[in-house]
Design a protein around this motif. Sequence first.
Motif, mmCIF file in Angstrom:
data_model
loop_
_atom_site.group_PDB
_atom_site.id
_atom_site.type_symbol
_atom_site.label_atom_id
_atom_site.label_comp_id
_atom_site.label_asym_id
_atom_site.label_seq_id
_atom_site.Cartn_x
_atom_site.Cartn_y
_atom_site.Cartn_z
ATOM 1 N N ARG A 459 0.697 -1.066 -0.113
ATOM 2 C CA ARG A 459 0.224 -0.069 -0.140
ATOM 3 C C ARG A 459 0.506 0.946 0.384
ATOM 4 O O ARG A 459 1.251 1.644 0.939
ATOM 5 C CB ARG A 459 -0.731 -0.248 1.412
ATOM 6 C CG ARG A 459 -2.175 -0.556 0.864
ATOM 7 C CD ARG A 459 -2.614 -1.192 1.965
ATOM 8 N NE ARG A 459 -3.892 0.076 2.820
ATOM 9 C CZ ARG A 459 -4.604 0.186 1.568
ATOM 10 N NH1 ARG A 459 -5.307 -0.189 1.131
ATOM 11 N NH2 ARG A 459 -5.412 1.400 2.697
ATOM 12 N N SER A 462 -1.816 6.911 -3.545
ATOM 13 C CA SER A 462 -1.796 7.681 -4.707
ATOM 14 C C SER A 462 -2.491 9.177 -4.650
ATOM 15 O O SER A 462 -3.330 10.006 -3.683
ATOM 16 C CB SER A 462 -3.223 7.179 -5.160
ATOM 17 O OG SER A 462 -3.649 7.685 -6.343
ATOM 18 N N ALA A 468 -3.145 2.906 -0.870
ATOM 19 C CA ALA A 468 -3.780 1.250 -2.079
ATOM 20 C C ALA A 468 -2.770 0.336 -2.733
ATOM 21 O O ALA A 468 -1.661 0.865 -2.603
ATOM 22 C CB ALA A 468 -4.292 1.911 -4.093
ATOM 23 N N CYS A 471 -0.948 0.619 -6.102
ATOM 24 C CA CYS A 471 -1.079 1.969 -6.813
ATOM 25 C C CYS A 471 -1.133 2.093 -8.382
ATOM 26 O O CYS A 471 0.275 1.636 -8.346
ATOM 27 C CB CYS A 471 -0.606 3.209 -6.266
ATOM 28 S SG CYS A 471 -1.299 4.686 -6.005
ATOM 29 N N ILE A 521 -7.547 3.532 -9.120
ATOM 30 C CA ILE A 521 -6.536 3.894 -7.702
ATOM 31 C C ILE A 521 -5.781 3.044 -7.770
ATOM 32 O O ILE A 521 -4.088 3.239 -7.868
ATOM 33 C CB ILE A 521 -7.760 4.650 -6.751
ATOM 34 C CG1 ILE A 521 -8.278 5.808 -6.616
ATOM 35 C CG2 ILE A 521 -6.178 5.545 -5.360
ATOM 36 C CD1 ILE A 521 -7.382 7.077 -7.948
ATOM 37 N N GLY A 522 -6.184 1.927 -7.394
ATOM 38 C CA GLY A 522 -5.598 0.380 -6.543
ATOM 39 C C GLY A 522 -6.207 -0.411 -6.815
ATOM 40 O O GLY A 522 -7.780 -0.685 -6.762
ATOM 41 N N THR A 525 -8.773 -0.037 -4.102
ATOM 42 C CA THR A 525 -8.933 0.788 -4.077
ATOM 43 C C THR A 525 -9.841 1.328 -5.671
ATOM 44 O O THR A 525 -9.162 1.883 -6.343
ATOM 45 C CB THR A 525 -8.134 2.008 -3.326
ATOM 46 O OG1 THR A 525 -7.286 1.084 -2.925
ATOM 47 C CG2 THR A 525 -9.020 3.358 -3.345
ATOM 48 N N HIS A 536 -3.973 8.782 -10.906
ATOM 49 C CA HIS A 536 -4.417 7.026 -11.050
ATOM 50 C C HIS A 536 -4.338 7.101 -12.709
ATOM 51 O O HIS A 536 -4.164 5.959 -13.161
ATOM 52 C CB HIS A 536 -5.652 6.596 -10.378
ATOM 53 C CG HIS A 536 -6.862 7.538 -11.047
ATOM 54 N ND1 HIS A 536 -6.582 8.896 -10.777
ATOM 55 C CD2 HIS A 536 -8.052 7.210 -11.981
ATOM 56 C CE1 HIS A 536 -7.901 9.125 -11.650
ATOM 57 N NE2 HIS A 536 -8.764 8.250 -11.976
#
Length: 754
Positions: A459, A462, A468, A471, A521-522, A525, A536
């Motif tokens: 994690r 971002s 995230a 990411c 975002i990830g 996420t 992103h």
Amino acid sequence: MTPKRLWKYLLLFLSLFSLTLRAEETLTRNIDWPIFMSRQDMIWEVMPKAWYEAPFLGNGLLGAMVYQLPGENAICFDIGRSDVHDHRDGTGLYDIPRLLIGKMALRPHGRIIATSMRLDLWNAELTGKLTTTEGAIRFRALVHSERMCLVVETLAEGNERDYRYEWLPARADSPRFLFAEDGKSWFQNPVDYQSNPSPVMTLSADGRECQQPLLKGGLTATNWRERRSGEPSRRTLYLNVSHSYPDSEAIAQSRQEVSAACTQTYDSLRVPHCRWWNEYYPQSFLTLPDPQKENFYWVQMYKLASATRADRALIDNTGPWLTVTPWPNAWWNLNVQLTYWALNTSNRLELAQSLEKAIYNNTEHLINNVEPSYRHDAAGIGRTSNLLCQSDRIGIPGVSKAAEVGLLTWACHNLWLIYRHRMDDVLLREKLFPLLRRSINYYLHFLTTSADGRLHLPRTYSPEYGVATDCNFDLALLRWGCQTLLTAAERLNLNDSLIPVWESTLKQLTDYPIDENGLRIGSDTPYEHSHRHYSHLLAAYPLYLLNKENPTDEALIQKSLLYWQSKKGHHEGYSMTGASSISSALGKGDQALDYLNGLFGQFLCPNTFYKEAGPCIETPLSGAQSIHDMLLQSWGGKIRIFPALPSVWKELAFDRFLTEGAFEVSAVRKEGQTAFICITSLAGEPCIVCTDIASPQFKGSRTFRVQSLGNSTYRIDMKKGETLYIYPQKAQPTFIIEPVAHLQSNVFGLKQTK
């Protein structure tokens, strides 16, 4: 060979030679620069009453803004200097900020009843008139291009001979602290913050001085003098700001600067000042059919040269024009990167050296910004830093919620773009390659391998959204960094021990997380709430790892862009410029212009500055890059001329724009068609050109080998120093670069409302 055939071949050779020679000799730059730039000037018909409305002057370090003091019968020159900052022991936001200096107030004898000012961009000079109940004060002012001095000449009319100057020193405390102290409750002041000592004012026979001592040593010294000429009504003010740490040398420096300057008249100082600016602008040229965008563009070119120079400070969030703000430093999660982009295409790389020097000259600080256990091979930078790249310690991915690991890598992308537009392999070998290697090493420490053999990131943060896993922001930067290191190693013929690691990382790195709405975002996420930052989407722009040459990528980018823009609650100005440039990357010129118009319609101030609680200089400057992206792109080794032109822009021209591979490009549109393109190779790199000319012909100093690659793309065997002309078959263009005619000009400033 018969004499008749020999004569035939000789005539053919001579005709071809004369055509190519004539093409080179007839490229004419029909630009009356003083007249052209005069239509870009900003004009104030009413008094600006705030920083965000004010005319501004600068020389890359020293700056001034001119506006009415709130609630007072006076105008002020609000003075800033980019390298004036605190020197406390910590590395927090409150410990290493820029510091305010003060304002020079001009107080007329009578009450101000009217104001007019014009910022002459061509000469970087402000002229104005204050009309009062007692007469008038005419003035002209400049921040000298070579001397660290503000020079103001005033000429009184009527009974306005008793006006006076008054220095109003600022508190030398963190502008972020002052912002919170003003009642901005969304920032909390630290309970243990200690203010710097109060300013000390002194008066001597030669001039006046203000000293702002600092708790941890060093000080800022402001020195000024007035000189009267043979005319009793004419005066000249000379003002300097100097800063030193840990000693007090600034006092002597400031006195010396003013003493030297005031031996000359305003007119004698003006000559070298104007010469610098008059040589600066013609490094490249742009004219557009939209006067608003053309005016805006040239104000940004003025702003950039006012904000930095090759031997001067990094442009942080405000440049020389500091005010009370929560952003009194350099921010690296977008701001610095966007600020510098426009210098590449506009062929003003000398100014970009301030970014290069700030980073390359402070690599030890970049190393110390990471955790001690990683300093042997890694480096990084936190979200915010001072001008020496000293920042908060970067968090550990998977552990810290603020682990913004990729910000130095993104800054290295800026350095790579500068390199690609200059093609200096010595700099690549000695500076950029080692730094990018350390930046990517930091990522490599945290990669993990899943059961299927794919590499994953823990994690990380971002920017502007949150943490995230995998990411997209970091995946894109890691992928770009490994690719670029391999490209650089091959070019430099380096047998680096990490080449197998970079290759295996690229092969095993997990894919970008996506869902039905596009890029997430990830992996854990989704993009669910409004988000001003396009972190992103970095793989699409500015990295172009995802791009329109792959139809699958093109659809993904468009879907992601539209979904990002559909959630508008937290969008800001750079959300508009980012969306514009992403649209240009897709070749959608009308969409790009629509998004760019959003910047002008809602976010831009009358002087083209921009604020989000405080000044954010990067957004308007990135707007200039959004214009570039419509006109010229060179990612992926191809020069794309007019890749995303709005359909309403029928007539335009640019000259000496710079591309990756170090090519200077000029091009003209007439009646919605490309009239001609001129390309000069500065480095002898491979030349691949994409043009909308249906059946182009290629002319130059010799017969070029041209290979069609399909899709209106051509490979041309240009050598260093050669110039090539491209224009439609059977056309006989006149190779002229000249301004587009306008019915409107001088869009910015403050006008009388009808």
